[in-house]
Design an enzyme around this catalytic site. Structure first.
Site, PDB file in Angstrom:
ATOM      1  N   LYS A  97       0.862  -1.204   0.000  1.00 35.56           N
ATOM      2  CA  LYS A  97       0.000   0.000   0.000  1.00 35.56           C
ATOM      3  C   LYS A  97       0.888   1.240   0.000  1.00 35.56           C
ATOM      4  O   LYS A  97       1.686   1.444   0.919  1.00 35.56           O
ATOM      5  CB  LYS A  97      -0.908  -0.018   1.241  1.00 35.56           C
ATOM      6  CG  LYS A  97      -1.699   1.274   1.460  1.00 35.56           C
ATOM      7  CD  LYS A  97      -2.665   1.172   2.659  1.00 35.56           C
ATOM      8  CE  LYS A  97      -3.274   2.522   3.006  1.00 35.56           C
ATOM      9  NZ  LYS A  97      -4.184   2.484   4.166  1.00 35.56           N
ATOM     10  N   ASP A 108      -2.498  10.040   4.224  1.00 40.33           N
ATOM     11  CA  ASP A 108      -3.914   9.691   4.336  1.00 40.33           C
ATOM     12  C   ASP A 108      -4.627  10.665   5.274  1.00 40.33           C
ATOM     13  O   ASP A 108      -4.505  10.560   6.495  1.00 40.33           O
ATOM     14  CB  ASP A 108      -4.048   8.243   4.860  1.00 40.33           C
ATOM     15  CG  ASP A 108      -5.499   7.790   4.924  1.00 40.33           C
ATOM     16  OD1 ASP A 108      -6.371   8.497   4.374  1.00 40.33           O
ATOM     17  OD2 ASP A 108      -5.757   6.718   5.511  1.00 40.33           O
ATOM     18  N   LYS A 125     -10.313  12.429   8.628  1.00 44.80           N
ATOM     19  CA  LYS A 125      -9.975  11.919   9.956  1.00 44.80           C
ATOM     20  C   LYS A 125     -10.165  13.046  10.967  1.00 44.80           C
ATOM     21  O   LYS A 125      -9.927  14.205  10.633  1.00 44.80           O
ATOM     22  CB  LYS A 125      -8.513  11.457   9.977  1.00 44.80           C
ATOM     23  CG  LYS A 125      -8.260  10.183   9.206  1.00 44.80           C
ATOM     24  CD  LYS A 125      -6.799   9.760   9.308  1.00 44.80           C
ATOM     25  CE  LYS A 125      -6.513   8.533   8.457  1.00 44.80           C
ATOM     26  NZ  LYS A 125      -7.209   7.314   8.920  1.00 44.80           N
ATOM     27  N   ASP A 149       1.578   5.984   5.865  1.00 45.76           N
ATOM     28  CA  ASP A 149       0.573   5.103   5.260  1.00 45.76           C
ATOM     29  C   ASP A 149       1.088   4.444   3.973  1.00 45.76           C
ATOM     30  O   ASP A 149       0.357   3.715   3.318  1.00 45.76           O
ATOM     31  CB  ASP A 149      -0.722   5.889   5.014  1.00 45.76           C
ATOM     32  CG  ASP A 149      -1.961   5.017   5.132  1.00 45.76           C
ATOM     33  OD1 ASP A 149      -1.858   3.927   5.744  1.00 45.76           O
ATOM     34  OD2 ASP A 149      -3.020   5.410   4.605  1.00 45.76           O
ATOM     35  N   ASP A 188     -12.121   7.077   3.819  1.00 51.60           N
ATOM     36  CA  ASP A 188     -10.916   6.766   4.601  1.00 51.60           C
ATOM     37  C   ASP A 188     -10.525   5.287   4.445  1.00 51.60           C
ATOM     38  O   ASP A 188      -9.435   4.881   4.825  1.00 51.60           O
ATOM     39  CB  ASP A 188     -11.157   7.110   6.077  1.00 51.60           C
ATOM     40  CG  ASP A 188      -9.860   7.236   6.869  1.00 51.60           C
ATOM     41  OD1 ASP A 188      -8.781   7.228   6.235  1.00 51.60           O
ATOM     42  OD2 ASP A 188      -9.936   7.343   8.108  1.00 51.60           O
ATOM     43  N   GLU A 221      -9.428   3.793   1.976  1.00 50.85           N
ATOM     44  CA  GLU A 221      -8.857   3.987   0.641  1.00 50.85           C
ATOM     45  C   GLU A 221      -7.797   2.949   0.290  1.00 50.85           C
ATOM     46  O   GLU A 221      -7.576   2.657  -0.881  1.00 50.85           O
ATOM     47  CB  GLU A 221      -8.252   5.402   0.527  1.00 50.85           C
ATOM     48  CG  GLU A 221      -6.816   5.562   1.066  1.00 50.85           C
ATOM     49  CD  GLU A 221      -6.653   5.268   2.549  1.00 50.85           C
ATOM     50  OE1 GLU A 221      -7.647   5.325   3.286  1.00 50.85           O
ATOM     51  OE2 GLU A 221      -5.515   4.964   2.967  1.00 50.85           O
ATOM     52  N   ARG A 271      -7.724  -0.278   0.651  1.00 52.15           N
ATOM     53  CA  ARG A 271      -8.273  -1.455  -0.031  1.00 52.15           C
ATOM     54  C   ARG A 271      -8.599  -1.129  -1.488  1.00 52.15           C
ATOM     55  O   ARG A 271      -8.578  -2.000  -2.347  1.00 52.15           O
ATOM     56  CB  ARG A 271      -9.496  -1.967   0.747  1.00 52.15           C
ATOM     57  CG  ARG A 271     -10.625  -0.986   0.837  1.00 52.15           C
ATOM     58  CD  ARG A 271     -11.616  -1.350   1.948  1.00 52.15           C
ATOM     59  NE  ARG A 271     -11.072  -1.095   3.284  1.00 52.15           N
ATOM     60  CZ  ARG A 271     -11.698  -1.378   4.409  1.00 52.15           C
ATOM     61  NH1 ARG A 271     -12.898  -1.915   4.380  1.00 52.15           N
ATOM     62  NH2 ARG A 271     -11.129  -1.120   5.576  1.00 52.15           N
TER      63      ARG A 271
END
Ligand code: BES
Ligand code: ZN
Ligand code: ZN
Length: 477
Positions: free
Chosen positions: A246, A251, A258, A270, A329, A331, A333
């Protein structure tokens, strides 16, 4: 890595020494000591002191005993921790170079060296006065008798690669955009000897990688899709092993922003999964493992913006599946799904992904371990666990039960990107599984990729978790 390691035939009598000594066979250690020093060492042994400091006229000698446990995984970890701890003494006396001597029979000396090398890492790039922030220790000298050359070379490859993963994580997004990460990956590829191909935005759009494009819509910088390849002429696997990481360089959560209080502080990390995968490729290529390994890294930041993807949107993914977005959020996946689908074109033997995917994983396991789950054979899952224990990055297996998948069903599309309020790590895993048709393993490293306080030789900020685990798995493959 900020420590140079050199191999010599013999050392100078003025070199500072760290002796990894054996309580049962003390004669080689005694030879380097005066009568009073021997007596002092004997007293320390009686008091069960494991690190003994001796100042000689023109050099320092540290005699180190290593603790032995019934569980080899713990013995090895204690050796790494001891290697890290000796750094405090080395720093206190401003030693710049030490020669490490092995007076022990076992190979735990390599673990000790590993603890020293990883613990001596510092990320100093952004300090005005870098030299001040760097540790004093610059060089470790090994004599040829220390350990087998091949084992030393492999250790240097994997520790260097772990430090590269840490560097990537520690870089803030103000430097490390998706585009810059590709430039850095290409540089590491050249140095280590693996191939790198980068898809830019046009190509990602032409391929209709809908998950990556959706996450990138709120961004002001373009996405990237990176393909790294190491193919040894002696590769023992016919079908490639594929690693997926990833690569969310930052993020914010996107429109499902968030909460500002603290929850974004560590989100430069992230791309921790990408860092694991890049580090692994560096180690594999440097050690020239006889394998064919490919790494795929989908990369972008995740931001709110006028054009950002929004809750309620339906996205057509690269594999043609439709996904209803219920939280922007979730994101990771979305970008991983496209990479997992891309992996199919290689007819892979095994695909392993690494991702800072869910807060749920961080809460379930904490920084003490990593969670993993998958559809690969029992044998592969067990070997990954063994490798994890070998390097003390212990994996905890979670199930991919059918019912978790039911939570990912949408009223209006094939899938939704959000599960229920519990088991967030497993529902995320189920989402990813939908995009696989090969033996697959998913590591959620959300709790371990980044730490705010040093934990032994795991220095603060990026830890590089996963690199040592994967390298151990691949070298034994
Ligand atoms: N990057 C985060 C996960 C994360 C959380 C990593 C904490 C490191 C530390 C991920 O993209 C995310 O936001 N996950 C959400 C998913 C949820 C909206 C389904 C989460 O875990 O809360
Ligand atoms: Zn997120
Ligand atoms: Zn994320």
């Amino acid at each position: 890595m900020n420590t140079k390691v050199s191999l010599t035939g013999s050392y100078n009598h003025t070199d500072n020494l760290i002796i990894l000594a054996d309580k049962k066979v003390l004669s080689p250690t005694y030879q380097l000591l005066s009568e009073t020093e021997r007596q002092f060492l004997d007293q320390c042994i009686q008091k069960k002191v494991n690190t003994v400091f001796l100042a000689q006229a023109n050099r320092t000698i540290i005699v180190q005993f290593l603790k032995q446990y019934a569980d080899d995984s713990i013995t090895r970890e204690e050796a790494r921790l001891a290697g890290n701890e000796v750094l405090t003494m080395i720093e206190h006396y401003h030693l710049e170079c030490v020669c490490l001597l092995n007076h022990r029979p076992s190979n735990h000396v390599l673990d000790y060296l590993e603890g020293m090398l990883l613990g001596n890492y510092r990320f100093v790039k952004y300090f005005t006065n870098k030299a001040d922030k760097q540790n004093h220790l610059k060089e470790i000298v090994l004599t040829k008798a220390f350990a087998a050359k091949k084992e030393i070379d492999r250790l240097l490859a994997v520790t260097e690669a772990t430090c590269i993963a840490r560097d990537l994580i520690n870089e803030p997004q103000s430097y490390l955009s998706a585009a810059q990460m590709s430039i850095d990956i290409q540089k590491y590829g050249k140095e280590a000897g693996f191939e790198v191909e980068v898809f830019e935005e046009d190509k990602i759009r032409a391929l209709k990688m809908g998950g990556i494009i959706a996450v990138n819509m709120g961004s002001v910088t373009p996405p990237r899709f990176n393909i790294l390849e190491w193919k040894s002429p002696k590769a023992t696997n016919k079908k490639p092993i594929i690693l997926v990481g990833k690569g969310i360089v930052y993020d914010t959560g996107g429109l499902s922003l968030k909460p500002t209080a603290n929850s974004m502080d560590r989100m430069k990390a992230d791309m921790g999964g990408a860092a694991t995968v890049v580090g692994t490729m560096v180690a594999v290529a440097k050690a020239k493992l006889p394998l064919h390994v490919i790494a795929l890294i989908p990369s972008t930041d995740n931001r709110p913006g006028v054009n950002a993807y929004a809750p309620g949107d339906v996205i057509t993914m690269y594999d043609g599946s439709t996904v209803e977005i219920l939280n922007t959020d979730a994101e990771g996946r979305m970008v991983l799904a496209d990479a997992l689908h891309y992996a199919k074109k290689y007819d892979p033997e095994l695909v392993i992904d690494f991702a800072t995917l869910t807060g749920s994983a961080a809460r379930a396991v904490g920084p003490e371990g990593v969670s993993y789950m998958g559809t690969a054979s029992r044998d592969v899952m067990d070997r990954l666990k063994t490798s994890g224990y070998n390097v003390y990055e212990r994996p905890v297996e979670f199930p991919l039960w059918r019912e978790y998948g039911d939570q990912m069903k949408s009223n209006i599309a094939d899938l939704k990107n959000l599960g229920g309020s519990s088991a967030g790590m497993a529902t995320a895993g189920k989402f990813l599984e939908h995009f696989t048709d090969y033996p697959w393993v998913h590591f959620d490293i959300a709790g371990t990729a980044y730490i705010t306080k040093a934990n032994g030789y795991r220095t603060k900020e990026g830890t590089g978790v996963g690199v040592r685990l994967m390298f151990d798995f691949l070298k034994n493959y």
